[in-house]
Each structure stands twice: as structure tokens, then as C-alpha cells.
Design a protein around this motif. Structure first.
Motif, PDB file in Angstrom:
ATOM      1  N   ARG A 177       0.831  -1.204   0.000  1.00 29.50           N
ATOM      2  CA  ARG A 177       0.000   0.000   0.000  1.00 29.50           C
ATOM      3  C   ARG A 177       0.869   1.259   0.000  1.00 29.50           C
ATOM      4  NH1 ARG A 177      -5.266   1.114   1.361  1.00 29.50           N
ATOM      5  NH2 ARG A 177      -5.588  -1.063   1.929  1.00 29.50           N
ATOM      6  N   GLY A 178       0.550   2.186  -0.908  1.00 27.48           N
ATOM      7  CA  GLY A 178       1.280   3.441  -0.980  1.00 27.48           C
ATOM      8  C   GLY A 178       2.337   3.475  -2.059  1.00 27.48           C
ATOM      9  N   LEU A 179       2.653   2.319  -2.652  1.00 27.19           N
ATOM     10  CA  LEU A 179       3.684   2.266  -3.694  1.00 27.19           C
ATOM     11  C   LEU A 179       3.120   1.999  -5.081  1.00 27.19           C
ATOM     12  CD1 LEU A 179       6.511   0.314  -1.820  1.00 27.19           C
ATOM     13  CD2 LEU A 179       6.333   2.768  -2.226  1.00 27.19           C
ATOM     14  N   GLY A 180       1.877   1.531  -5.157  1.00 24.88           N
ATOM     15  CA  GLY A 180       1.255   1.301  -6.460  1.00 24.88           C
ATOM     16  C   GLY A 180       1.958   0.212  -7.250  1.00 24.88           C
ATOM     17  N   ASN A 181       1.986   0.384  -8.564  1.00 25.71           N
ATOM     18  CA  ASN A 181       2.654  -0.584  -9.441  1.00 25.71           C
ATOM     19  C   ASN A 181       4.160  -0.477  -9.253  1.00 25.71           C
ATOM     20  OD1 ASN A 181       0.221  -1.491 -10.589  1.00 25.71           O
ATOM     21  ND2 ASN A 181       0.195   0.243 -12.002  1.00 25.71           N
ATOM     22  N   LEU A 182       4.767  -1.574  -8.875  1.00 25.42           N
ATOM     23  CA  LEU A 182       6.147  -1.561  -8.385  1.00 25.42           C
ATOM     24  C   LEU A 182       7.033  -2.553  -9.133  1.00 25.42           C
ATOM     25  CD1 LEU A 182       8.190  -0.725  -6.042  1.00 25.42           C
ATOM     26  CD2 LEU A 182       7.234  -2.657  -4.774  1.00 25.42           C
ATOM     27  N   VAL A 183       8.270  -2.119  -9.384  1.00 24.04           N
ATOM     28  CA  VAL A 183       9.306  -3.010  -9.929  1.00 24.04           C
ATOM     29  C   VAL A 183      10.486  -2.977  -8.972  1.00 24.04           C
ATOM     30  CG1 VAL A 183      10.925  -3.464 -11.813  1.00 24.04           C
ATOM     31  CG2 VAL A 183       8.630  -2.619 -12.337  1.00 24.04           C
ATOM     32  N   ILE A 184      11.030  -4.153  -8.649  1.00 21.13           N
ATOM     33  CA  ILE A 184      12.234  -4.237  -7.828  1.00 21.13           C
ATOM     34  C   ILE A 184      13.283  -5.027  -8.593  1.00 21.13           C
ATOM     35  CG2 ILE A 184      13.236  -5.039  -5.656  1.00 21.13           C
ATOM     36  CD1 ILE A 184      10.549  -4.736  -4.354  1.00 21.13           C
ATOM     37  N   VAL A 185      14.473  -4.466  -8.675  1.00 23.83           N
ATOM     38  CA  VAL A 185      15.571  -5.106  -9.406  1.00 23.83           C
ATOM     39  C   VAL A 185      16.709  -5.404  -8.438  1.00 23.83           C
ATOM     40  CG1 VAL A 185      17.232  -4.892 -11.296  1.00 23.83           C
ATOM     41  CG2 VAL A 185      14.951  -3.871 -11.526  1.00 23.83           C
ATOM     42  N   GLU A 186      17.199  -6.626  -8.503  1.00 21.08           N
ATOM     43  CA  GLU A 186      18.330  -7.039  -7.667  1.00 21.08           C
ATOM     44  C   GLU A 186      19.618  -6.889  -8.459  1.00 21.08           C
ATOM     45  OE1 GLU A 186      19.258 -10.784  -4.737  1.00 21.08           O
ATOM     46  OE2 GLU A 186      18.569 -11.242  -6.757  1.00 21.08           O
ATOM     47  N   HIS A 187      20.627  -6.282  -7.832  1.00 22.32           N
ATOM     48  CA  HIS A 187      21.913  -6.056  -8.480  1.00 22.32           C
ATOM     49  C   HIS A 187      23.007  -6.813  -7.712  1.00 22.32           C
ATOM     50  CE1 HIS A 187      19.763  -2.823 -10.557  1.00 22.32           C
ATOM     51  NE2 HIS A 187      19.368  -2.402  -9.361  1.00 22.32           N
ATOM     52  N   SER A 188      24.231  -6.656  -8.142  1.00 21.37           N
ATOM     53  CA  SER A 188      25.344  -7.309  -7.451  1.00 21.37           C
ATOM     54  C   SER A 188      25.710  -6.531  -6.189  1.00 21.37           C
ATOM     55  CB  SER A 188      26.561  -7.383  -8.387  1.00 21.37           C
ATOM     56  OG  SER A 188      26.952  -6.065  -8.793  1.00 21.37           O
ATOM     57  N   ASP A 189      26.558  -7.122  -5.374  1.00 27.63           N
ATOM     58  CA  ASP A 189      27.109  -6.482  -4.167  1.00 27.63           C
ATOM     59  C   ASP A 189      26.045  -6.059  -3.160  1.00 27.63           C
ATOM     60  OD1 ASP A 189      30.092  -6.301  -4.803  1.00 27.63           O
ATOM     61  OD2 ASP A 189      29.220  -5.353  -6.571  1.00 27.63           O
ATOM     62  N   GLY A 190      24.928  -6.784  -3.126  1.00 28.78           N
ATOM     63  CA  GLY A 190      23.911  -6.530  -2.106  1.00 28.78           C
ATOM     64  C   GLY A 190      22.990  -5.356  -2.371  1.00 28.78           C
ATOM     65  N   PHE A 191      22.975  -4.834  -3.582  1.00 30.16           N
ATOM     66  CA  PHE A 191      22.120  -3.696  -3.908  1.00 30.16           C
ATOM     67  C   PHE A 191      20.801  -4.156  -4.534  1.00 30.16           C
ATOM     68  CE2 PHE A 191      26.243  -1.526  -3.913  1.00 30.16           C
ATOM     69  CZ  PHE A 191      25.943  -0.333  -3.269  1.00 30.16           C
ATOM     70  N   ILE A 192      19.722  -3.452  -4.221  1.00 31.37           N
ATOM     71  CA  ILE A 192      18.471  -3.568  -4.968  1.00 31.37           C
ATOM     72  C   ILE A 192      17.951  -2.161  -5.220  1.00 31.37           C
ATOM     73  CG2 ILE A 192      17.841  -5.791  -3.918  1.00 31.37           C
ATOM     74  CD1 ILE A 192      15.689  -4.271  -2.332  1.00 31.37           C
ATOM     75  N   THR A 193      17.176  -2.016  -6.290  1.00 28.14           N
ATOM     76  CA  THR A 193      16.525  -0.739  -6.572  1.00 28.14           C
ATOM     77  C   THR A 193      15.031  -0.975  -6.714  1.00 28.14           C
ATOM     78  OG1 THR A 193      17.054  -1.037  -8.933  1.00 28.14           O
ATOM     79  CG2 THR A 193      18.495   0.404  -7.653  1.00 28.14           C
ATOM     80  N   ALA A 194      14.244   0.011  -6.318  1.00 29.99           N
ATOM     81  CA  ALA A 194      12.787  -0.081  -6.400  1.00 29.99           C
ATOM     82  C   ALA A 194      12.240   1.113  -7.171  1.00 29.99           C
ATOM     83  CB  ALA A 194      12.186  -0.124  -5.003  1.00 29.99           C
ATOM     84  N   TYR A 195      11.210   0.848  -7.995  1.00 27.41           N
ATOM     85  CA  TYR A 195      10.621   1.860  -8.871  1.00 27.41           C
ATOM     86  C   TYR A 195       9.102   1.803  -8.666  1.00 27.41           C
ATOM     87  CZ  TYR A 195      15.131   0.628 -11.027  1.00 27.41           C
ATOM     88  OH  TYR A 195      16.452   0.324 -11.249  1.00 27.41           O
ATOM     89  N   ALA A 196       8.525   2.855  -8.068  1.00 27.98           N
ATOM     90  CA  ALA A 196       7.110   2.807  -7.669  1.00 27.98           C
ATOM     91  C   ALA A 196       6.255   3.833  -8.406  1.00 27.98           C
ATOM     92  CB  ALA A 196       6.997   3.026  -6.169  1.00 27.98           C
ATOM     93  N   HIS A 197       4.928   3.642  -8.309  1.00 33.06           N
ATOM     94  CA  HIS A 197       3.881   4.527  -8.861  1.00 33.06           C
ATOM     95  C   HIS A 197       3.776   4.449 -10.381  1.00 33.06           C
ATOM     96  CE1 HIS A 197       3.653   6.013  -4.857  1.00 33.06           C
ATOM     97  NE2 HIS A 197       4.736   6.758  -4.897  1.00 33.06           N
ATOM     98  N   ASN A 198       4.191   3.346 -10.973  1.00 28.32           N
ATOM     99  CA  ASN A 198       4.207   3.249 -12.430  1.00 28.32           C
ATOM    100  C   ASN A 198       2.808   3.134 -13.030  1.00 28.32           C
ATOM    101  OD1 ASN A 198       7.223   2.970 -12.686  1.00 28.32           O
ATOM    102  ND2 ASN A 198       6.779   1.215 -11.390  1.00 28.32           N
ATOM    103  N   LYS A 199       2.692   3.622 -14.274  1.00 24.19           N
ATOM    104  CA  LYS A 199       1.446   3.482 -15.033  1.00 24.19           C
ATOM    105  C   LYS A 199       1.323   2.069 -15.579  1.00 24.19           C
ATOM    106  CE  LYS A 199      -0.726   5.149 -19.338  1.00 24.19           C
ATOM    107  NZ  LYS A 199      -0.349   4.005 -20.201  1.00 24.19           N
TER     108      LYS A 199
END
Length: 248
Positions: A177-199
Motif C-alpha cells: 500500500r502506498g507504492l502502487g505498481n512496483l518493480v524491484i531489481v536485484e543487483h550485485s554487491d547486495g544492492f536492490i533498486t525499487a521503482y514505484a507509482h508506475n502506469k
């Protein structure tokens, strides 16, 4: 006379004993209520901590796993986000969404943006571990704080959202709740990125992406204006994206 004195003494003793019994009954009657209420969560929300699982949260709060998953629309229990606030009751009223056209919000946004711009001058010590790129071309309208956990980038409906680095999509769908349509991408070295509110979402779970790959289109799902909410997390901890993204 002696018998009257004995009678008064006996009466006093009986009254004192009755008082003790009543006091004992009163305290013992409260005990079961206290014991019963001890299994009920004292808070209506729970903030996910590092190492938490849905089962662990259920045991800590006394709320069934299935109930937590249903209320928070959790389709993948292995994809809990550190810092995410989970509701524990259907009756809880969701917090109001701050309107971006209020003067106080604009002031806060300006302040946070200035702060994030200043912080961008100092690169994180581990920023060079990954080749980063901007996920969208708009202006940063919300800076990173311990509350926002990321930055917001303004734009127009349908603007491309791109992967900020090479990685693997580990979630694509309707987020918490509050993030809408969401994409999460896992990267190397323990990083992840999140992309929220997408159409709209243009990738699927398990898909490999390169930096610059178009993964979504900008929208305003679960927010009041068109924007991308972008987060960078290192080993589960939110970090300031401005200290990782290249200058532009």
C-alpha cells in the motif's frame, strides 16, 4: 462484657477477612483479562526489520500470516522490504496521502531537494561498485530522508522508467500500500533498486535487465501526481540514491 468484646473482635476479624477475600477476588478477576489481552498486538502497524519473515512477524504480533498477507496485499512473502509498514488490522484507517499542491508540502519538498542536492556532492564510498544510471529524466521533487527512504522524480504520464543498473527483476506487480505498481531489481554487491507509482510495467519477475532498459512507464498509482519513487537499498538498508547516481 467479655463476651461482647469477643463478639466485636470476631466481627472485626470476619470483616477484615471478607475485605481480603474481596480484594483477592478483584485482583484475580483482572488477571485473566490481562492475560488474554497480552496476546493482542498493542500497535496497529508493524515496521519490517532486517531478518524479518512473515512467520516471524506473525509470531511477534499475534496476527496470522494469512491475515497480514491479505491486508497488505503480499503475494510473495519472501519479498518483504526493510522499513515497510505493515497494517495488522482491517479496521485501521490508511494514513492520508499528502497533497503535493499544499504550501507546506512544497516547502518540505524544496528543503529535501536542496538537501539531496548537497548530499550528491559527496559520493558514497561504495558507489563505484556498480555502474549507475538515472532511472528517469525529470526533476527531483522529493529528497531522501529516513521517512521517504528514496527520492521522487517528476515527469509526465508514460515517460520511460529505466533500470538504474544491470540486474534481475525480482518483483513486478501491485506493491505494498502506498507504492502502487512496483518493480524491484536485484543487483550485485547486495544492492536492490525499487521503482514505484508506475502506469504500466514492461518486465516480468526473473527477467535480466541492463542499465537503461525500459522497465516501466511513469504514472501516479497510489499517489496524487505523476512521479517515480526511486529507492536504492544496500543489504536491506535504504541509502541516499543521490550519492550513487551520476551527476547530470
Amino acid at each position: 462484657m467479655k463476651s461482647n468484646t469477643q463478639f466485636r473482635t470476631l466481627t472485626s476479624a470476619v470483616c477484615f477477612a471478607v475485605a481480603l477475600v474481596l480484594a483477592g477476588c478483584t485482583s484475580s478477576s483482572l488477571a485473566p483479562v490481562s492475560n488474554l489481552s497480552s496476546g493482542v498486538p498493542s500497535a496497529s502497524t508493524y515496521v519490517v526489520k532486517p531478518g524479518d519473515t512473515l512467520n516471524k512477524i506473525a509470531r511477534a504480533t499475534g496476527v496470522a500470516e494469512g491475515t497480514i498477507a491479505r491486508i497488505n496485499k503480499i503475494t510473495n512473502p519472501n519479498l518483504l522490504i526493510v522499513g515497510q509498514t505493515l497494517r495488522l488490522s482491517d479496521s485501521q484507517t490508511p494514513p492520508p496521502v499528502a497533497r503535493t499542491n499544499s504550501s507546506s508540502t512544497q516547502t518540505s519538498q524544496t528543503s529535501n531537494t536542496s538537501a539531496s542536492t548537497e548530499s550528491s556532492n559527496a559520493r558514497a564510498s561504495d558507489a563505484g561498485l556498480i555502474s549507475w544510471g538515472w532511472p528517469a529524466k525529470g526533476k527531483v521533487i522529493q529528497g531522501f530522508t529516513s521517512t521517504t527512504k528514496g527520492i521522487d522524480i517528476a515527469g509526465s504520464t508514460g515517460d520511460p522508467i529505466e533500470a538504474a543498473a544491470n540486474g534481475k527483476v525480482i518483483f513486478a506487480g501491485d506493491g505494498p500500500r502506498g507504492l502502487g505498481n512496483l518493480v524491484i531489481v536485484e543487483h550485485s554487491d547486495g544492492f536492490i533498486t525499487a521503482y514505484a507509482h508506475n502506469k504500466s510495467l514492461l518486465v516480468k519477475e526473473g527477467q535480466l535487465v541492463k542499465r537503461g532498459t525500459k522497465i516501466a512507464e511513469m504514472g501516479q498509482s497510489d499517489t496524487t501526481s505523476v512521479r517515480l519513487h526511486f529507492e536504492v537499498r544496500r543489504r536491506g538498508t535504504p541509502v541516499d540514491p543521490m550519492q550513487y547516481l551520476p551527476a547530470r
